[in-house]
Design a protein around this motif. Structure first.
Motif, PDB file in Angstrom:
ATOM      1  N   TYR A  50       0.792  -1.227   0.000  1.00 52.80           N
ATOM      2  CA  TYR A  50       0.000   0.000   0.000  1.00 52.80           C
ATOM      3  C   TYR A  50       0.829   1.285   0.000  1.00 52.80           C
ATOM      4  O   TYR A  50       0.276   2.370  -0.112  1.00 52.80           O
ATOM      5  CB  TYR A  50      -0.941   0.019   1.211  1.00 52.80           C
ATOM      6  CG  TYR A  50      -1.943  -1.093   1.168  1.00 52.80           C
ATOM      7  CD1 TYR A  50      -3.022  -1.045   0.296  1.00 52.80           C
ATOM      8  CD2 TYR A  50      -1.803  -2.208   1.987  1.00 52.80           C
ATOM      9  CE1 TYR A  50      -3.945  -2.065   0.245  1.00 52.80           C
ATOM     10  CE2 TYR A  50      -2.727  -3.233   1.950  1.00 52.80           C
ATOM     11  CZ  TYR A  50      -3.792  -3.158   1.078  1.00 52.80           C
ATOM     12  OH  TYR A  50      -4.696  -4.172   1.037  1.00 52.80           O
ATOM     13  N   GLY A  51       2.128   1.187   0.169  1.00 54.59           N
ATOM     14  CA  GLY A  51       2.976   2.373   0.158  1.00 54.59           C
ATOM     15  C   GLY A  51       3.326   2.837   1.558  1.00 54.59           C
ATOM     16  O   GLY A  51       2.719   2.451   2.548  1.00 54.59           O
ATOM     17  N   THR A  53       3.761   5.715   4.435  1.00 53.60           N
ATOM     18  CA  THR A  53       3.148   6.965   4.891  1.00 53.60           C
ATOM     19  C   THR A  53       3.933   7.465   6.101  1.00 53.60           C
ATOM     20  O   THR A  53       4.811   6.772   6.612  1.00 53.60           O
ATOM     21  CB  THR A  53       1.672   6.761   5.286  1.00 53.60           C
ATOM     22  OG1 THR A  53       1.618   5.846   6.384  1.00 53.60           O
ATOM     23  CG2 THR A  53       0.847   6.239   4.130  1.00 53.60           C
ATOM     24  N   ASN A 111       7.860   5.131  -2.264  1.00 55.19           N
ATOM     25  CA  ASN A 111       6.576   4.900  -2.930  1.00 55.19           C
ATOM     26  C   ASN A 111       6.718   4.866  -4.449  1.00 55.19           C
ATOM     27  O   ASN A 111       6.010   4.128  -5.128  1.00 55.19           O
ATOM     28  CB  ASN A 111       5.559   5.956  -2.521  1.00 55.19           C
ATOM     29  CG  ASN A 111       4.989   5.702  -1.147  1.00 55.19           C
ATOM     30  OD1 ASN A 111       5.112   4.615  -0.608  1.00 55.19           O
ATOM     31  ND2 ASN A 111       4.385   6.712  -0.566  1.00 55.19           N
ATOM     32  N   ARG A 118      -0.734  -2.817  -7.010  1.00 52.74           N
ATOM     33  CA  ARG A 118      -1.527  -1.609  -6.764  1.00 52.74           C
ATOM     34  C   ARG A 118      -0.785  -0.406  -7.346  1.00 52.74           C
ATOM     35  O   ARG A 118       0.424  -0.337  -7.344  1.00 52.74           O
ATOM     36  CB  ARG A 118      -1.746  -1.397  -5.278  1.00 52.74           C
ATOM     37  CG  ARG A 118      -2.534  -2.513  -4.645  1.00 52.74           C
ATOM     38  CD  ARG A 118      -2.874  -2.172  -3.212  1.00 52.74           C
ATOM     39  NE  ARG A 118      -3.422  -3.298  -2.515  1.00 52.74           N
ATOM     40  CZ  ARG A 118      -4.671  -3.701  -2.598  1.00 52.74           C
ATOM     41  NH1 ARG A 118      -5.510  -3.071  -3.377  1.00 52.74           N
ATOM     42  NH2 ARG A 118      -5.104  -4.736  -1.922  1.00 52.74           N
ATOM     43  N   SER A 119      -1.569   0.545  -7.812  1.00 50.79           N
ATOM     44  CA  SER A 119      -0.950   1.739  -8.392  1.00 50.79           C
ATOM     45  C   SER A 119      -0.440   2.659  -7.284  1.00 50.79           C
ATOM     46  O   SER A 119      -0.859   2.567  -6.133  1.00 50.79           O
ATOM     47  CB  SER A 119      -1.963   2.474  -9.268  1.00 50.79           C
ATOM     48  OG  SER A 119      -3.054   2.900  -8.473  1.00 50.79           O
ATOM     49  N   ILE A 120       0.437   3.544  -7.652  1.00 50.83           N
ATOM     50  CA  ILE A 120       1.001   4.499  -6.703  1.00 50.83           C
ATOM     51  C   ILE A 120      -0.080   5.512  -6.354  1.00 50.83           C
ATOM     52  O   ILE A 120      -0.808   5.994  -7.222  1.00 50.83           O
ATOM     53  CB  ILE A 120       2.220   5.195  -7.331  1.00 50.83           C
ATOM     54  CG1 ILE A 120       3.309   4.172  -7.623  1.00 50.83           C
ATOM     55  CG2 ILE A 120       2.744   6.296  -6.424  1.00 50.83           C
ATOM     56  CD1 ILE A 120       4.464   4.707  -8.432  1.00 50.83           C
ATOM     57  N   ASP A 121      -0.187   5.838  -5.081  1.00 51.67           N
ATOM     58  CA  ASP A 121      -1.192   6.790  -4.615  1.00 51.67           C
ATOM     59  C   ASP A 121      -0.663   8.214  -4.803  1.00 51.67           C
ATOM     60  O   ASP A 121      -0.080   8.803  -3.897  1.00 51.67           O
ATOM     61  CB  ASP A 121      -1.522   6.511  -3.139  1.00 51.67           C
ATOM     62  CG  ASP A 121      -2.704   7.320  -2.647  1.00 51.67           C
ATOM     63  OD1 ASP A 121      -3.287   8.074  -3.455  1.00 51.67           O
ATOM     64  OD2 ASP A 121      -3.051   7.202  -1.456  1.00 51.67           O
ATOM     65  N   TYR A 122      -0.874   8.739  -5.996  1.00 52.09           N
ATOM     66  CA  TYR A 122      -0.374  10.082  -6.297  1.00 52.09           C
ATOM     67  C   TYR A 122      -1.153  11.152  -5.541  1.00 52.09           C
ATOM     68  O   TYR A 122      -0.636  12.243  -5.307  1.00 52.09           O
ATOM     69  CB  TYR A 122      -0.425  10.348  -7.805  1.00 52.09           C
ATOM     70  CG  TYR A 122       0.648   9.607  -8.545  1.00 52.09           C
ATOM     71  CD1 TYR A 122       1.972  10.013  -8.467  1.00 52.09           C
ATOM     72  CD2 TYR A 122       0.357   8.482  -9.308  1.00 52.09           C
ATOM     73  CE1 TYR A 122       2.974   9.330  -9.131  1.00 52.09           C
ATOM     74  CE2 TYR A 122       1.348   7.796  -9.969  1.00 52.09           C
ATOM     75  CZ  TYR A 122       2.650   8.228  -9.880  1.00 52.09           C
ATOM     76  OH  TYR A 122       3.647   7.543 -10.531  1.00 52.09           O
ATOM     77  N   ASN A 123      -2.367  10.857  -5.139  1.00 49.39           N
ATOM     78  CA  ASN A 123      -3.140  11.807  -4.344  1.00 49.39           C
ATOM     79  C   ASN A 123      -2.459  12.038  -2.995  1.00 49.39           C
ATOM     80  O   ASN A 123      -2.328  13.176  -2.545  1.00 49.39           O
ATOM     81  CB  ASN A 123      -4.569  11.299  -4.151  1.00 49.39           C
ATOM     82  CG  ASN A 123      -5.460  12.324  -3.522  1.00 49.39           C
ATOM     83  OD1 ASN A 123      -5.268  13.526  -3.722  1.00 49.39           O
ATOM     84  ND2 ASN A 123      -6.433  11.874  -2.758  1.00 49.39           N
ATOM     85  N   TYR A 124      -2.005  10.945  -2.354  1.00 50.22           N
ATOM     86  CA  TYR A 124      -1.287  11.078  -1.082  1.00 50.22           C
ATOM     87  C   TYR A 124       0.033  11.808  -1.292  1.00 50.22           C
ATOM     88  O   TYR A 124       0.397  12.686  -0.508  1.00 50.22           O
ATOM     89  CB  TYR A 124      -1.039   9.708  -0.442  1.00 50.22           C
ATOM     90  CG  TYR A 124      -0.256   9.787   0.838  1.00 50.22           C
ATOM     91  CD1 TYR A 124      -0.860  10.222   2.012  1.00 50.22           C
ATOM     92  CD2 TYR A 124       1.093   9.459   0.883  1.00 50.22           C
ATOM     93  CE1 TYR A 124      -0.152  10.332   3.190  1.00 50.22           C
ATOM     94  CE2 TYR A 124       1.815   9.563   2.060  1.00 50.22           C
ATOM     95  CZ  TYR A 124       1.185   9.988   3.210  1.00 50.22           C
ATOM     96  OH  TYR A 124       1.899  10.098   4.368  1.00 50.22           O
ATOM     97  N   GLU A 150       0.535   8.388 -15.141  1.00 50.76           N
ATOM     98  CA  GLU A 150       1.537   8.662 -14.104  1.00 50.76           C
ATOM     99  C   GLU A 150       2.277   9.962 -14.407  1.00 50.76           C
ATOM    100  O   GLU A 150       2.539  10.763 -13.502  1.00 50.76           O
ATOM    101  CB  GLU A 150       2.547   7.519 -14.012  1.00 50.76           C
ATOM    102  CG  GLU A 150       2.011   6.263 -13.356  1.00 50.76           C
ATOM    103  CD  GLU A 150       3.069   5.182 -13.296  1.00 50.76           C
ATOM    104  OE1 GLU A 150       3.275   4.644 -12.187  1.00 50.76           O
ATOM    105  OE2 GLU A 150       3.679   4.880 -14.340  1.00 50.76           O
TER     106      GLU A 150
END
Length: 169
Positions: A50-51, A53, A111, A118-124, A150
């Motif tokens: 999930y990356g 944080t 990240n 799963r794709s990278i959470d660019y929003n975060y 991306e």
């Protein structure tokens, strides 16, 4: 903290300095370190999926601090030793290291380079990105393996960083 309390209480009331109590306390320390290492491994698996944080990064820092803090506790178990000064120093040292390291830079680079379905959470990333992570995002933009979605997300993050850049006097 529960294990530390058990160690302190059992050592306090172990007036005869029985070897059995010391052995049990040392086993409790070993098991606590095993639990901390297991927690780090599970956190690593979760991070890979999930990356990373800020919260996950601080969990790593706390677990490493906990493992290091058990070194003076082992010395306390074996012979009376003022371990509280050492544990306090270890905690202050970990706090200073956490404040000095560029956590945002680590989060963004980990990240962007992680392998996951799963794709990278660019929003975060856009919420935490600042001038510290600008170079990493720019380098990722130069990568030939990124797709248009991306590339657009990274460009938007870079534009927001440039727009929010402040001149510091």
């Amino acid at each position: 903290f529960i294990n530390l309390a058990v160690i302190l209480i059992s050592n306090r009331y172990n007036a005869k300095k029985e070897k059995n109590i010391k052995i049990l306390n040392l086993m409790l320390v070993v098991f606590t370190i095993i639990i901390a290492i297991s927690s780090m491994y599970r956190m690593h698996m979760y991070e890979m999926e999930y990356g990373l944080t800020y919260l996950r990064m601080f969990v790593y820092i706390i677990l490493i601090t906990e493992i290091i803090a058990f070194i003076p506790i082992v010395k306390y178990i074996l012979d009376k030793f003022d371990f509280m000064k050492w544990c306090f120093g270890i905690c202050i040292g970990a706090y200073c290291v956490a404040n000095l390291m560029n956590i945002e830079n680590i989060i963004v680079s980990r990240n962007l380079t992680r392998e996951s379905i799963r794709s990278i959470d660019y929003n975060y990333l856009s919420n935490i990105a600042s001038e510290d992570s600008y170079i990493i995002l720019e380098d990722k933009l130069q990568d030939q393996n990124i797709d248009l979605k991306e590339e657009t997300a990274i460009e938007n993050i870079l534009i927001n960083i440039k727009k929010n850049e402040k001149t510091l006097s």
